[in-house]
Design a protein around this motif. Structure first.
Motif, mmCIF file in Angstrom:
data_model
loop_
_atom_site.group_PDB
_atom_site.id
_atom_site.type_symbol
_atom_site.label_atom_id
_atom_site.label_comp_id
_atom_site.label_asym_id
_atom_site.label_seq_id
_atom_site.Cartn_x
_atom_site.Cartn_y
_atom_site.Cartn_z
ATOM 1 N N LEU A 215 4.070 0.429 7.193
ATOM 2 C CA LEU A 215 5.205 -0.226 6.642
ATOM 3 C C LEU A 215 5.743 -1.433 7.613
ATOM 4 N N ARG B 132 3.300 -4.048 8.069
ATOM 5 C CA ARG B 132 2.868 -4.868 6.742
ATOM 6 C C ARG B 132 3.492 -5.726 6.064
ATOM 7 N N LEU B 133 4.110 -5.333 5.319
ATOM 8 C CA LEU B 133 5.596 -5.071 4.674
ATOM 9 C C LEU B 133 6.914 -6.409 4.854
ATOM 10 N N LYS C 201 11.667 -4.677 3.381
ATOM 11 C CA LYS C 201 11.062 -4.364 2.458
ATOM 12 C C LYS C 201 10.641 -2.773 2.787
ATOM 13 N N ARG C 202 10.978 -2.561 4.496
ATOM 14 C CA ARG C 202 10.491 -1.738 5.580
ATOM 15 C C ARG C 202 11.101 -0.915 5.475
ATOM 16 N N LEU D 118 11.344 2.328 3.244
ATOM 17 C CA LEU D 118 11.256 2.766 1.780
ATOM 18 C C LEU D 118 12.083 4.044 1.317
ATOM 19 N N ASP E 258 8.614 1.928 -4.554
ATOM 20 C CA ASP E 258 8.252 2.190 -3.061
ATOM 21 C C ASP E 258 7.060 2.808 -2.788
ATOM 22 N N LEU F 156 4.376 0.195 -4.109
ATOM 23 C CA LEU F 156 4.642 -0.838 -2.664
ATOM 24 C C LEU F 156 3.042 -0.079 -1.586
ATOM 25 N N TYR F 157 3.225 0.988 -1.195
ATOM 26 C CA TYR F 157 3.207 1.192 -0.060
ATOM 27 C C TYR F 157 1.669 1.666 -0.273
ATOM 28 N N ALA G 221 0.043 -1.882 -0.087
ATOM 29 C CA ALA G 221 0.002 -1.862 0.891
ATOM 30 C C ALA G 221 -1.546 -1.314 2.093
#
Length: 157
Positions: free
Chosen positions: A106, A108-109, A113-114, A116, A123, A126-127, A130
């Motif tokens: 998280l 890194r986002l 966007k953290r 989720l 989401d 995205l996770y 990452a």
């Protein structure tokens, strides 16, 4: 955190790509939820087979399956989890994946966007991406290449 390796990184990227292209996603279905979609990529099992394995045990969601995991039970769901752990994952990784909660991922986002939602396809994508990026960086950091001077000395010697 998972042991970075090419097989796992590739499975994560394939999972995210398939979800992006519209692969079945249903958070309440053991075979097509966050962990279920990754399990399809790490094993030869279909979403229906994964779901069937989970229902046969009757332990609930992935969190409960992982809490009750027994590597020597011989139960199909435990064998599936063992395959995923052999790929370099930990039980904690899978629990975090199901809820999208690993802080290292998280962080890194981008800040906005953290937060989720664990049952929203975008989401999850995205996770997972990452996470794959993080593991790839960790893997690349383990590779030590000789510097140019060492190479030239070896060639000229």
């Amino acid at each position: 955190m998972a042991q970075p390796n090419l097989t796992l990184i590739d499975a994560l990227r394939r999972t995210a790509a398939k979800l992006q292209k519209g692969a079945p996603y249903q958070w309440g279905h053991m075979g097509s939820c966050n962990c279920g979609n990754l399990a399809q990529e790490l094993t030869t099992l279909t979403k229906a087979e994964i779901h069937e394995h989970a229902l046969a045990v009757g332990r609930g969601d992935w969190q409960e399956q992982l809490n009750d995991y027994c590597p020597t039970s011989g139960l199909p769901m435990d064998l599936l989890i063992a395959d995923m752990l052999e790929a370099g994952l930990t039980s904690s990784d899978l629990q975090h994946l199901e809820r999208l909660t690993d802080r290292r991922i998280l962080e890194r986002l981008p800040r906005e966007k953290r937060y989720l939602r664990h049952n929203f396809r975008d989401d999850v994508i995205l996770y997972i991406n990452a996470w794959a990026d993080l593991l790839e960086e960790q893997l690349l950091n383990k590779i030590k290449l000789p510097n140019l001077e060492e190479i030239e000395e070896g060639v000229l010697a």
